[in-house]
Design an enzyme around this catalytic site. Sequence first.
Site, PDB file in Angstrom:
ATOM      1  N   LEU A 111       0.939  -1.359   0.006  1.00 62.93           N
ATOM      2  CA  LEU A 111      -0.179  -0.192  -0.138  1.00 62.93           C
ATOM      3  C   LEU A 111       1.148   1.089   0.123  1.00 62.93           C
ATOM      4  O   LEU A 111       1.607   1.268   0.694  1.00 62.93           O
ATOM      5  CB  LEU A 111      -0.794   0.415   1.231  1.00 62.93           C
ATOM      6  CG  LEU A 111      -1.929   0.934   1.276  1.00 62.93           C
ATOM      7  CD1 LEU A 111      -3.581   1.067   0.035  1.00 62.93           C
ATOM      8  CD2 LEU A 111      -2.738   1.231   2.503  1.00 62.93           C
ATOM      9  N   ASP A 112       0.439   2.216  -1.004  1.00 60.71           N
ATOM     10  CA  ASP A 112       1.822   3.069  -1.383  1.00 60.71           C
ATOM     11  C   ASP A 112       1.926   4.002   0.129  1.00 60.71           C
ATOM     12  O   ASP A 112       0.850   4.258   1.028  1.00 60.71           O
ATOM     13  CB  ASP A 112       0.942   3.810  -1.973  1.00 60.71           C
ATOM     14  CG  ASP A 112       1.069   3.504  -3.900  1.00 60.71           C
ATOM     15  OD1 ASP A 112       2.147   2.504  -3.995  1.00 60.71           O
ATOM     16  OD2 ASP A 112       0.634   3.877  -4.569  1.00 60.71           O
ATOM     17  N   ARG A 113       3.131   4.505   0.236  1.00 63.32           N
ATOM     18  CA  ARG A 113       3.157   5.497   0.918  1.00 63.32           C
ATOM     19  C   ARG A 113       2.727   6.308   1.848  1.00 63.32           C
ATOM     20  O   ARG A 113       2.014   6.849   2.704  1.00 63.32           O
ATOM     21  CB  ARG A 113       5.188   6.132   1.161  1.00 63.32           C
ATOM     22  CG  ARG A 113       5.171   7.128   2.455  1.00 63.32           C
ATOM     23  CD  ARG A 113       6.502   8.131   1.872  1.00 63.32           C
ATOM     24  NE  ARG A 113       7.244   8.510   3.341  1.00 63.32           N
ATOM     25  CZ  ARG A 113       8.202   9.892   3.219  1.00 63.32           C
ATOM     26  NH1 ARG A 113       8.391  10.111   1.578  1.00 63.32           N
ATOM     27  NH2 ARG A 113       7.952   9.933   3.777  1.00 63.32           N
ATOM     28  N   ASP A 114       1.388   6.744   0.574  1.00 66.52           N
ATOM     29  CA  ASP A 114       0.868   7.953   0.316  1.00 66.52           C
ATOM     30  C   ASP A 114      -0.554   7.613   0.276  1.00 66.52           C
ATOM     31  O   ASP A 114      -1.742   8.337   0.492  1.00 66.52           O
ATOM     32  CB  ASP A 114       0.840   9.397  -0.811  1.00 66.52           C
ATOM     33  CG  ASP A 114       1.090   8.426  -2.046  1.00 66.52           C
ATOM     34  OD1 ASP A 114       1.392   7.460  -2.245  1.00 66.52           O
ATOM     35  OD2 ASP A 114       1.009   9.390  -2.971  1.00 66.52           O
ATOM     36  N   SER A 115      -1.091   6.637   0.695  1.00 64.50           N
ATOM     37  CA  SER A 115      -2.461   6.371   0.720  1.00 64.50           C
ATOM     38  C   SER A 115      -2.789   5.363   1.899  1.00 64.50           C
ATOM     39  O   SER A 115      -1.346   5.356   3.225  1.00 64.50           O
ATOM     40  CB  SER A 115      -2.125   4.833  -0.421  1.00 64.50           C
ATOM     41  OG  SER A 115      -2.120   5.094  -1.334  1.00 64.50           O
TER      42      SER A 115
END
Length: 201
Positions: free
Chosen positions: A45-49
Site C-alpha cells: 500500500l503506497d506511502r501516501d495511501s
Amino acid sequence: MSWFIRFNKPFDVLPQFTDRANAETPRSTLSDFIDLPGVYPAGRLDRDSEGLMLLTDNGRLQAQISDPKHKMPKTYWVQVEGSPDAAALKALRDGIDLKDGPTRPAKARLMDEPEDLWPRNPPIRVRQTVPDSWIELTLREGRNRQVRRMTAAVGHPTLRLIRARIGDYTLEGLAPGQWDSLTAPTLDSSPKRKRDRRPRR
C-alpha cells in the site's frame, strides 16, 4: 503460533519494516507500529495511501493473498477533485487504457464521505473553487499506483486514498496505527498441475 493480522496504515508510513534508502533520516515504517517477529505484508500500500494491510508470518499465506491469480477484490475510498459524472464512472467500470495496458472491469460508484473518518495529517490540499467527491472503487488487480492513474485518466485527480477492504477483511473497528490478530484463512490446497516430463522432439 502463526500470526495473521490486519493493520490500518496511516498516511506517510512506508509499507515495509525498514527504510534502507534513507538510513540517516529514516522515515516512518511498519516497525513503528507492529512489533512481531517474522511478520511481513501480504501485498503493498503506497506511502501516501492509507488503510487496510494484511500481514502474516506464514509464507504460503502471504504468497496466496498477494498472488493476483486469486483475485481477492480490494475496495478503496477515493476522494477526488471535481464531481465525476455518469460517463466517468462508466469508464472506470469498463476499464481505462493506461500506459501499461487496459485495466480490468471494476466496480465504481459515488459515495458519501465515510462515517467517522479520521483526519489526515497533513490535511489534503483544498481549492475553494473546485469541489471534491468520494468514489468507492473495487478492483481485482493491483498495478503500481493504479487507482490514482485511473481517476486522473477520467479527469478527477485523487486527493486522498484509503483501502477499506481486502476480500472479506475490512477496516471496521481499527483506528489509524492500530492492528489486531485474526483467524487465518484456509490455504488453497488445490493440486498443482504436474509438468509434462515427456522428452521433447
